[in-house]
Design a protein around this motif. Structure first.
Motif, PDB file in Angstrom:
ATOM      1  N   ASN A   1      -0.327   3.444  -1.310  1.00 52.81           N
ATOM      2  CA  ASN A   1       0.836   3.000  -0.553  1.00 52.81           C
ATOM      3  C   ASN A   1       0.495   1.915   0.459  1.00 52.81           C
ATOM      4  OD1 ASN A   1       2.877   4.665  -1.672  1.00 52.81           O
ATOM      5  ND2 ASN A   1       1.941   6.395  -0.644  1.00 52.81           N
ATOM      6  N   GLU A   2      -0.749   1.468   0.483  1.00 53.98           N
ATOM      7  CA  GLU A   2      -1.158   0.414   1.397  1.00 53.98           C
ATOM      8  C   GLU A   2      -0.496  -0.888   0.972  1.00 53.98           C
ATOM      9  OE1 GLU A   2      -5.349  -1.443   3.065  1.00 53.98           O
ATOM     10  OE2 GLU A   2      -5.349   0.101   1.539  1.00 53.98           O
ATOM     11  N   PHE A   3      -0.020  -1.659   1.960  1.00 59.76           N
ATOM     12  CA  PHE A   3       0.649  -2.924   1.656  1.00 59.76           C
ATOM     13  C   PHE A   3      -0.410  -4.004   1.553  1.00 59.76           C
ATOM     14  CE2 PHE A   3       3.292  -6.636   2.372  1.00 59.76           C
ATOM     15  CZ  PHE A   3       4.376  -6.333   1.583  1.00 59.76           C
TER      16      PHE A   3
ATOM     17  N   GLN B   1      -1.069  -1.832  -5.898  1.00 55.28           N
ATOM     18  CA  GLN B   1      -0.186  -1.531  -4.771  1.00 55.28           C
ATOM     19  C   GLN B   1       0.969  -2.520  -4.711  1.00 55.28           C
ATOM     20  OE1 GLN B   1      -3.477  -1.525  -4.689  1.00 55.28           O
ATOM     21  NE2 GLN B   1      -4.194   0.238  -3.563  1.00 55.28           N
ATOM     22  N   ALA B   2       0.701  -3.783  -5.019  1.00 50.78           N
ATOM     23  CA  ALA B   2       1.770  -4.787  -5.013  1.00 50.78           C
ATOM     24  C   ALA B   2       2.822  -4.457  -6.064  1.00 50.78           C
ATOM     25  CB  ALA B   2       1.184  -6.178  -5.252  1.00 50.78           C
TER      26      ALA B   2
ATOM     27  N   TRP C   1       5.046  -1.690  -4.654  1.00 55.01           N
ATOM     28  CA  TRP C   1       5.990  -2.215  -3.665  1.00 55.01           C
ATOM     29  C   TRP C   1       7.046  -3.099  -4.333  1.00 55.01           C
ATOM     30  CZ3 TRP C   1       6.993  -0.428   0.886  1.00 55.01           C
ATOM     31  CH2 TRP C   1       6.039   0.339   1.540  1.00 55.01           C
ATOM     32  N   ASN C   2       6.663  -3.854  -5.347  1.00 57.75           N
ATOM     33  CA  ASN C   2       7.615  -4.679  -6.073  1.00 57.75           C
ATOM     34  C   ASN C   2       8.702  -3.810  -6.709  1.00 57.75           C
ATOM     35  OD1 ASN C   2       8.773  -6.920  -7.306  1.00 57.75           O
ATOM     36  ND2 ASN C   2       7.478  -6.712  -9.113  1.00 57.75           N
TER      37      ASN C   2
ATOM     38  N   ARG D   1       9.634  -0.775  -5.798  1.00 62.22           N
ATOM     39  CA  ARG D   1      10.451  -0.162  -4.741  1.00 62.22           C
ATOM     40  C   ARG D   1      11.468  -1.145  -4.191  1.00 62.22           C
ATOM     41  NH1 ARG D   1       5.169   2.466  -1.844  1.00 62.22           N
ATOM     42  NH2 ARG D   1       4.949   4.214  -3.274  1.00 62.22           N
ATOM     43  N   LEU D   2      11.022  -2.362  -3.907  1.00 59.77           N
ATOM     44  CA  LEU D   2      11.939  -3.360  -3.354  1.00 59.77           C
ATOM     45  C   LEU D   2      12.977  -3.798  -4.382  1.00 59.77           C
ATOM     46  CD1 LEU D   2       9.388  -5.425  -1.257  1.00 59.77           C
ATOM     47  CD2 LEU D   2      11.046  -3.740  -0.440  1.00 59.77           C
TER      48      LEU D   2
END
Length: 70
Positions: A25-27, A34-35, A38-39, A41-42
């Motif tokens: 979960n680290e940005f 991890q990217a 996040w991609n 999720r966003l």
């Protein structure tokens, strides 16, 4: 009231470091697992925002179709 224990990033469960040895979960910037998380999720947040916008009566797709004559 229950208190939650916080952990340092070096004391994470094995599954959290399964991707590339870093917290999943680290940005992190760049082409990392991890990217991609996040991609996704966003993208889900953006899709939900557009769906709510469309349900409120502001439809970009409908307006574009109207402009090109459909």
């Amino acid at each position: 009231m229950e208190t939650r224990e916080t952990r340092s990033s070096t004391d994470l469960p094995a599954v959290a470091n399964a991707y590339n040895g870093r917290d999943r979960n680290e940005f992190l910037f760049g082409w990392t697992p991890q990217a991609e998380l996040w991609n996704g999720r966003l993208a889900a947040i953006g899709f939900l925002a557009y769906l709510l916008w469309d349900l409120a009566g502001y439809s970009v797709v409908r307006d574009v179709l109207h402009l090109i004559g459909y």
